[in-house]
Design a protein around this motif. Structure first.
Motif, short mmCIF file in Angstrom:
data_model
loop_
_atom_site.label_atom_id
_atom_site.label_comp_id
_atom_site.label_asym_id
_atom_site.label_seq_id
_atom_site.Cartn_x
_atom_site.Cartn_y
_atom_site.Cartn_z
N ARG A 33 -1.31 -4.60 7.88
CA ARG A 33 -0.39 -3.77 7.14
C ARG A 33 0.52 -4.62 6.27
N CYS A 34 1.08 -3.99 5.30
CA CYS A 34 2.06 -4.61 4.43
C CYS A 34 3.38 -3.90 4.66
N SER A 102 6.04 0.82 4.39
CA SER A 102 4.84 0.18 4.92
C SER A 102 3.59 0.89 4.43
N LYS A 103 2.51 0.15 4.42
CA LYS A 103 1.18 0.68 4.09
C LYS A 103 0.16 -0.09 4.89
N CYS A 107 -1.25 -5.92 0.54
CA CYS A 107 0.07 -5.69 -0.02
C CYS A 107 -0.02 -5.25 -1.48
N SER A 108 1.05 -4.64 -1.92
CA SER A 108 1.20 -4.16 -3.29
C SER A 108 2.67 -4.23 -3.66
N ASP A 113 2.27 3.02 -3.71
CA ASP A 113 1.17 2.63 -2.82
C ASP A 113 1.58 2.65 -1.35
N PHE A 114 2.88 2.70 -1.10
CA PHE A 114 3.38 2.66 0.27
C PHE A 114 3.49 4.08 0.81
N ARG A 115 2.85 4.30 1.97
CA ARG A 115 2.78 5.66 2.51
C ARG A 115 4.00 6.03 3.34
N TYR A 116 4.54 5.06 4.06
CA TYR A 116 5.61 5.37 5.01
C TYR A 116 6.93 4.74 4.53
N TRP A 117 7.99 5.52 4.65
CA TRP A 117 9.31 5.10 4.17
C TRP A 117 10.37 5.42 5.21
#
Length: 127
Positions: A33-34, A102-103, A107-108, A113-117
């Motif tokens: 994960r990133c 996180s995703k 990484c990006s 691009d990140f699904r969770y906040w």
């Protein structure tokens, strides 16, 4: 279900320091994960500040944006599943809402691009 909960925001004078924390749940330590820290001010897009790839096995060099390089440090405590952002030499222009995200996978630097906040935490730097 992945959940991210930030803490540690607040008010500080210019030149001061703050430590933000992001407690993550729903991930295994070994999930590829990133995780990253972003900030946003009214009328502006979310800006990536720092992000790091995690897999629980190896240590990878984090990425820092030019605006925070040399002042901010991102780190991960696997035992506590907590991502931190140590912010030194804070400037008034660092005032913003800070969020961890996180995703799964690579990484990006793109917020979309990140699904969770997390819910975000305010940082106010006065001159």
């Amino acid at each position: 279900q992945v959940q991210l909960v930030e803490s540690g925001g607040g008010s500080v004078q210019a030149g001061g320091s703050l430590m933000l924390s992001c407690a993550a749940s729903g991930y295994s330590t070994f999930t590829y994960r990133c995780m990253g820290w972003f900030r946003q001010t009214p009328g502006k897009e979310r800006e990536v500040l720092a992000r790091i790839f995690l897999d629980g096995r190896s240590t990878y060099s984090p990425y820092y944006s030019d605006s925070v390089k040399g002042r901010f440090t991102i780190s991960q405590d696997n035992a506590k599943n907590t991502l931190s952002l140590l912010m030194n030499s804070l400037k008034p222009e660092d005032t913003a809402m800070y969020s961890c995200a996180s995703k799964v996978g690579a990484c990006s630097n793109v917020a979309a691009d990140f699904r969770y906040w997390g819910q975000g935490t305010h940082v106010i730097v006065s001159s």
